[in-house]
Design an enzyme around this catalytic site. Structure first.
Site, PDB file in Angstrom:
ATOM      1  N   LYS A  21      43.666  55.479  37.391  1.00 22.58           N
ATOM      2  CA  LYS A  21      44.406  54.281  38.025  1.00 22.58           C
ATOM      3  C   LYS A  21      43.941  53.118  37.420  1.00 22.58           C
ATOM      4  CE  LYS A  21      42.199  52.783  41.773  1.00 22.58           C
ATOM      5  NZ  LYS A  21      41.773  51.233  41.690  1.00 22.58           N
ATOM      6  N   ASN A  22      42.497  52.937  36.921  1.00 17.21           N
ATOM      7  CA  ASN A  22      41.942  51.922  36.294  1.00 17.21           C
ATOM      8  C   ASN A  22      42.374  51.724  34.981  1.00 17.21           C
ATOM      9  OD1 ASN A  22      41.055  51.326  38.811  1.00 17.21           O
ATOM     10  ND2 ASN A  22      38.736  51.715  38.311  1.00 17.21           N
ATOM     11  N   CYS A 114      40.108  45.912  47.678  1.00 16.89           N
ATOM     12  CA  CYS A 114      39.122  46.701  48.316  1.00 16.89           C
ATOM     13  C   CYS A 114      38.231  45.589  48.751  1.00 16.89           C
ATOM     14  CB  CYS A 114      38.382  47.661  47.529  1.00 16.89           C
ATOM     15  SG  CYS A 114      39.198  49.304  47.639  1.00 16.89           S
ATOM     16  N   ARG A 119      33.685  39.445  45.505  1.00 13.36           N
ATOM     17  CA  ARG A 119      34.303  39.911  44.031  1.00 13.36           C
ATOM     18  C   ARG A 119      34.411  38.641  43.306  1.00 13.36           C
ATOM     19  NH1 ARG A 119      37.165  45.530  44.741  1.00 13.36           N
ATOM     20  NH2 ARG A 119      36.904  45.756  42.480  1.00 13.36           N
ATOM     21  N   ASP A 302      32.106  53.464  41.790  1.00  8.84           N
ATOM     22  CA  ASP A 302      33.081  54.137  42.601  1.00  8.84           C
ATOM     23  C   ASP A 302      32.816  55.695  42.865  1.00  8.84           C
ATOM     24  OD1 ASP A 302      34.616  51.822  42.123  1.00  8.84           O
ATOM     25  OD2 ASP A 302      35.743  52.596  40.657  1.00  8.84           O
ATOM     26  N   ARG A 394      45.704  54.612  48.086  1.00 10.69           N
ATOM     27  CA  ARG A 394      45.810  53.560  46.940  1.00 10.69           C
ATOM     28  C   ARG A 394      45.319  53.901  45.517  1.00 10.69           C
ATOM     29  NH1 ARG A 394      42.311  48.673  47.671  1.00 10.69           N
ATOM     30  NH2 ARG A 394      42.675  48.651  45.765  1.00 10.69           N
TER      31      ARG A 394
HETATM   32  C1  UD1 Z   1      36.728  47.293  38.206  1.00  8.16           C
HETATM   33  C2  UD1 Z   1      37.214  48.688  38.798  1.00  8.16           C
HETATM   34  C3  UD1 Z   1      36.483  49.060  39.977  1.00  8.16           C
HETATM   35  C4  UD1 Z   1      35.144  49.368  39.830  1.00  8.16           C
HETATM   36  C5  UD1 Z   1      34.380  48.239  39.021  1.00  8.16           C
HETATM   37  C6  UD1 Z   1      33.282  48.375  38.625  1.00  8.16           C
HETATM   38  C7  UD1 Z   1      39.720  48.315  38.376  1.00  8.16           C
HETATM   39  C8  UD1 Z   1      41.053  48.018  38.656  1.00  8.16           C
HETATM   40  N1  UD1 Z   1      38.588  48.281  39.168  1.00  8.16           N
HETATM   41  O1  UD1 Z   1      36.596  46.377  39.215  1.00  8.16           O
HETATM   42  O2  UD1 Z   1      37.164  50.325  40.639  1.00  8.16           O
HETATM   43  O3  UD1 Z   1      34.572  49.618  40.986  1.00  8.16           O
HETATM   44  O4  UD1 Z   1      35.040  47.679  37.991  1.00  8.16           O
HETATM   45  O5  UD1 Z   1      33.089  49.551  37.909  1.00  8.16           O
HETATM   46  O6  UD1 Z   1      39.305  48.605  36.985  1.00  8.16           O
HETATM   47  N2  UD1 Z   1      31.838  39.673  38.618  1.00  8.16           N
HETATM   48  C9  UD1 Z   1      31.537  38.643  38.744  1.00  8.16           C
HETATM   49  N3  UD1 Z   1      32.428  37.416  38.407  1.00  8.16           N
HETATM   50  C10 UD1 Z   1      33.684  37.993  37.648  1.00  8.16           C
HETATM   51  C11 UD1 Z   1      33.853  39.190  37.681  1.00  8.16           C
HETATM   52  C12 UD1 Z   1      32.967  40.218  38.268  1.00  8.16           C
HETATM   53  O7  UD1 Z   1      30.574  38.004  39.122  1.00  8.16           O
HETATM   54  O8  UD1 Z   1      34.274  37.059  37.228  1.00  8.16           O
HETATM   55  C13 UD1 Z   1      30.808  40.752  39.495  1.00  8.16           C
HETATM   56  C14 UD1 Z   1      31.511  41.282  40.606  1.00  8.16           C
HETATM   57  O9  UD1 Z   1      31.315  40.690  41.559  1.00  8.16           O
HETATM   58  C15 UD1 Z   1      30.905  42.581  40.729  1.00  8.16           C
HETATM   59  C16 UD1 Z   1      30.522  43.093  39.237  1.00  8.16           C
HETATM   60  O10 UD1 Z   1      30.529  41.640  38.457  1.00  8.16           O
HETATM   61  O11 UD1 Z   1      29.382  42.423  41.328  1.00  8.16           O
HETATM   62  C17 UD1 Z   1      31.434  44.254  38.746  1.00  8.16           C
HETATM   63  O12 UD1 Z   1      32.788  43.662  38.612  1.00  8.16           O
HETATM   64  P1  UD1 Z   1      33.840  43.987  37.802  1.00  8.16           P
HETATM   65  O13 UD1 Z   1      33.542  44.990  36.687  1.00  8.16           O
HETATM   66  O14 UD1 Z   1      34.667  42.735  37.216  1.00  8.16           O
HETATM   67  O15 UD1 Z   1      34.915  45.034  38.578  1.00  8.16           O
HETATM   68  P2  UD1 Z   1      36.418  44.936  38.525  1.00  8.16           P
HETATM   69  O16 UD1 Z   1      36.996  44.686  37.409  1.00  8.16           O
HETATM   70  O17 UD1 Z   1      36.824  44.142  39.763  1.00  8.16           O
END
Ligand code: UD1
Length: 420
Positions: A21-22, A114, A119, A302, A394
């Site tokens: 999915k990711n 989620c 986030r 995850d 999902r």
């Molecule tokens: C992706 C995955 C999700 C997984 C996560 C961490 C997808 C579609 N989703 O989510 O399943 O749980 O990686 O492995 O691939 N953060 C910031 N600022 C930002 C972006 C992120 O502070 O601009 C923080 C987030 O709040 C969180 C951490 O970084 O605490 C990790 O987030 P991130 O790696 O960005 O996860 P996602 O890409 O949302």
């Protein structure tokens, strides 16, 4: 949508893992970058994919499905995806990079998805600004514009998966070379880079902390298949161990689930790796473990909830420390309703173990929390009803069907004649 799970089942036989999915979500977003039709094979038929596909269509792209293959072609006439769709899935923010790079502008609502804590998207936006975008924030939207994006040196404060993906996509057709330092190293990042390279992109270093992206003028058509879903695989591995079962997990890259395999082995499960598959054999006694979630190659956030359900029957106290997301223990009160003894201390959970779970009505608050409750339901005495099972749909293709083929007894509550 609710499901009913009969407890005390043991999983055996085999299960085939779907495409990740990711990976599929950013790959579908990146298809915007191509000037020619792009075909993705073996797309998992799950809600998140349908939402991104619908968003692409509302933007003007043409999508043609042939069973599990999808061909995307045409041009977008809008760069402003509809709020109602965007709010349903955080990954919709991945459209920002490709829309901006290809069409010079994008307007996207703050992402939903989620409910796992705050986030933010600051890293995405700072990176896009480094590439030359102007960003305007309104009450609910982010607007980005750029006549042209230019290669830049970007340092991510945190190796965010989504930010790394957005920036790779934006930089892939920017003018000049970009460097992303402290980039996320998840296998899905490598998959996205491979996809873009297959379209003619010039990305190197994906899978390491430094990714180099040489911008190219245009990207062309391609046929592509994403990697297997390591989180789906990990979920089945834990489910087999949790039910003291014995099963073959097919279509998995063992390297991608190393952190999960290592922890399962520490608990006493036996894992045998082969080329694209692995065997899991659960043990009667589950040794307690310490887990800290970390960016890849650390233990995936995850997989935290599923592992917690399993550890509730450990011989002693296990500890899980959640370092990636702020608020990702929503499954804890639900597991406690089933009899698990767990206490939360800040971002750490202490799972006392020695619990015999009992079936009751619980609620899936998010995708992986829902998967954890399904595992707990199979471990429990009696019948568990998981409410709001749509969260699980999902991200898991045919979860109930796949588990039932392995010996579980899971039924949709509203299917007539299927009461347990
Ligand atoms: C992706 C995955 C999700 C997984 C996560 C961490 C997808 C579609 N989703 O989510 O399943 O749980 O990686 O492995 O691939 N953060 C910031 N600022 C930002 C972006 C992120 O502070 O601009 C923080 C987030 O709040 C969180 C951490 O970084 O605490 C990790 O987030 P991130 O790696 O960005 O996860 P996602 O890409 O949302």
């Amino acid at each position: 949508m609710d499901i009913l799970i009969k407890g005390n089942t043991k999983l055996s036989g085999e299960v085939e893992i779907s495409s990740a999915k990711n990976s599929i979500l950013p790959i579908l977003a990146a298809s915007i970058l191509s000037s020619e039709p792009v075909t993705i094979h073996k797309v998992p038929l799950i809600k998140d994919v349908f939402i991104i596909a619908e968003i692409l269509e509302t933007l003007g792209l043409q999508l043609e499905w042939k069973q599990q293959d999808i061909t995307i072609s045409g041009l977008a006439f809008s760069t402003h995806p509809p709020f109602d769709l965007v709010r349903q899935i955080r990954a919709s923010f991945l459209l920002m990079g490709p829309l901006l790079a290809k069409y010079g502008k994008a307007r996207i609502a703050f992402p939903g998805g989620c409910a796992i804590g705050h986030r933010p998207i600051d890293l995405h936006l700072k990176g896009l600004q480094r590439l030359g975008a102007s960003i305007h924030l309104t009450a609910g939207d982010v607007m980005a514009t750029a006549q042209r994006l230019y290669g830049a040196h970007i340092y991510l404060d945190y190796p965010s998966v989504g930010a790394t993906e957005n920036l790779i996509m934006a930089a892939s057709i920017a003018e000049g070379t970009s460097y992303i330092e402290n980039a996320a190293r998840e296998p899905e990042i490598v998959d996205l880079a491979n996809f873009i390279n297959a379209m003619g992109g010039k990305i190197s270093g994906a899978g390491t902390g430094l990714i180099t992206i040489e911008g190219v003028k245009k990207l062309s058509g391609v046929e592509y298949q994403a990697i297997p879903d390591r989180i789906e695989a990990g979920t089945y591995m834990v489910a087999v161990a949790a039910t003291s079962g014995n099963a073959l997990i097919k279509n998995v890259i063992p390297e991608h689930v190393k952190a999960v395999s290592a922890k399962l082995m520490e608990t006493g499960a036996v894992i045998e790796e082969e080329k694209n598959q692995l065997w899991v054999q659960g043990s009667q006694e589950v040794q307690p473990v310490y887990i800290k979630t970390l960016p890849y190659p650390g233990f995936p956030t995850d997989m935290q909830a599923q592992m917690m359900a399993y550890l509730s029957r450990g011989k002693g106290s296990s500890i899980i420390s959640e370092s990636v997301f702020e608020n990702r223990f929503m499954h804890v009160p639900e597991l406690k309703r089933m009899g698990a003894k767990i206490r939360i201390e800040g971002r750490t959970s202490v799972i006392e173990g020695k619990s015999r779970l009992t079936g009751t009505t619980v609620k899936a608050s998010d995708l992986r929390a829902g998967a954890a409750l399904v595992i707990a339901g199979m471990m429990a005495d009696g019948i568990t009803m998981v409410k709001d099972h749509q969260h699980v749909e999902r991200g898991y293709e045919n979860l109930a069907q796949k588990l039932n083929l392995m010996g579980a007894e899971i039924h949709y509550r509203d299917s007539p004649g299927q009461a347990l």
